[in-house]
Design a protein around this motif. Structure first.
Motif, PDB file in Angstrom:
ATOM      1  N   ARG A 196     -35.505  -1.761  34.956  1.00 28.14           N
ATOM      2  CA  ARG A 196     -35.212  -2.743  35.993  1.00 28.14           C
ATOM      3  C   ARG A 196     -35.621  -4.152  35.547  1.00 28.14           C
ATOM      4  NH1 ARG A 196     -31.236  -1.011  39.062  1.00 28.14           N
ATOM      5  NH2 ARG A 196     -31.701   0.976  40.004  1.00 28.14           N
ATOM      6  N   LEU A 236     -34.029  -2.857  45.663  1.00 28.01           N
ATOM      7  CA  LEU A 236     -35.237  -2.297  46.273  1.00 28.01           C
ATOM      8  C   LEU A 236     -34.899  -1.483  47.521  1.00 28.01           C
ATOM      9  CD1 LEU A 236     -37.668  -5.332  45.925  1.00 28.01           C
ATOM     10  CD2 LEU A 236     -37.639  -3.229  44.560  1.00 28.01           C
ATOM     11  N   CYS A 237     -33.989  -1.971  48.335  1.00 29.10           N
ATOM     12  CA  CYS A 237     -33.633  -1.289  49.581  1.00 29.10           C
ATOM     13  C   CYS A 237     -32.919   0.034  49.338  1.00 29.10           C
ATOM     14  CB  CYS A 237     -32.768  -2.190  50.461  1.00 29.10           C
ATOM     15  SG  CYS A 237     -33.725  -3.497  51.244  1.00 29.10           S
ATOM     16  N   VAL A 238     -32.162   0.129  48.257  1.00 24.28           N
ATOM     17  CA  VAL A 238     -31.445   1.373  47.953  1.00 24.28           C
ATOM     18  C   VAL A 238     -32.430   2.527  47.761  1.00 24.28           C
ATOM     19  CG1 VAL A 238     -29.991   2.482  46.192  1.00 24.28           C
ATOM     20  CG2 VAL A 238     -29.412   0.227  47.053  1.00 24.28           C
ATOM     21  N   LYS A 239     -33.649   2.217  47.376  1.00 22.47           N
ATOM     22  CA  LYS A 239     -34.669   3.246  47.172  1.00 22.47           C
ATOM     23  C   LYS A 239     -35.308   3.702  48.493  1.00 22.47           C
ATOM     24  CE  LYS A 239     -34.225   3.098  42.737  1.00 22.47           C
ATOM     25  NZ  LYS A 239     -33.392   4.080  42.105  1.00 22.47           N
ATOM     26  N   GLN A 247     -32.671   1.909  55.664  1.00 20.82           N
ATOM     27  CA  GLN A 247     -31.569   1.048  55.225  1.00 20.82           C
ATOM     28  C   GLN A 247     -30.678   0.685  56.408  1.00 20.82           C
ATOM     29  OE1 GLN A 247     -29.352   2.370  51.737  1.00 20.82           O
ATOM     30  NE2 GLN A 247     -31.139   3.514  51.049  1.00 20.82           N
ATOM     31  N   ASN A 274     -24.397   3.446  37.435  1.00 22.18           N
ATOM     32  CA  ASN A 274     -25.814   3.617  37.734  1.00 22.18           C
ATOM     33  C   ASN A 274     -26.709   3.566  36.499  1.00 22.18           C
ATOM     34  OD1 ASN A 274     -25.836   3.757  40.571  1.00 22.18           O
ATOM     35  ND2 ASN A 274     -24.910   5.767  40.453  1.00 22.18           N
TER      36      ASN A 274
END
Length: 168
Positions: free
Chosen positions: A4, A95-98, A104, A166
């Motif tokens: 990342r 960060l939000c995808v995690k 979410q 991805n």
């Protein structure tokens, strides 16, 4: 974690070589090429990396199958040009995808805090917008569908694009 950090660095300082541009020009021309060129350099770099990943790892595909897949790879995020995101918004999305899906959804619904909800809504909608732009650019229905569904693939080619996306 290191991945990342490297991704963030390449987002800030994307480098596109003449060899990269030759690859793009060998798969896109006319309106689709203009659509690729309308993307920010960081998105162009990402798209090229996804395309290179597919070319290296999908040697079993026929040339027509590769052509469709690589065109979709080069343009899968073109819908982001509709509402360009700042770098902090991109980091926020990653960060939000995690986070768990309910969290979410909560963040997307915070319409009174558009700084938090808008990036997530844009991230969710860009495949649909990209498909619309690809259609206007005259790409084939197969390419349009791969772009439309690159976050939720329905086909084997879509799954390949999803995996490569991805990785990068």
């Amino acid at each position: 974690m290191f991945y990342r950090i490297e991704q963030f660095y390449h987002g800030l300082f994307p480098r596109i070589s003449s060899k990269d541009l030759q690859l793009v020009h060998s798969f896109l021309s006319g309106a689709p090429l203009f659509l690729f060129e309308s993307q920010p350099p960081a998105d162009q770099r990402h798209a090229i990396d996804v395309a290179l990943d597919l070319l290296q790892n999908q040697v079993h595909l026929s040339f027509p199958q590769k052509r469709i897949l690589i065109q979709a790879a080069l343009l899968h995020d073109c819908g982001k040009t509709r509402y360009p995101l700042k770098i902090w918004q991109r980091v926020y999305i990653v960060l939000c995808v995690k986070l768990p899906i309910p969290v979410q959804n909560l963040l997307e619904g915070l319409t009174t805090f558009q700084a938090l909800s808008l990036p997530l809504i844009l991230a969710q909608q860009h495949p649909k917008w990209g498909a619309m732009l690809a259609s206007k650019a005259g790409l084939t229905e197969e390419v349009i569908e791969l772009i439309r569904n690159h976050h939720a693939p329905h086909s084997e080619a879509g799954k390949l694009l999803y995996i490569a996306d991805n990785h990068h």
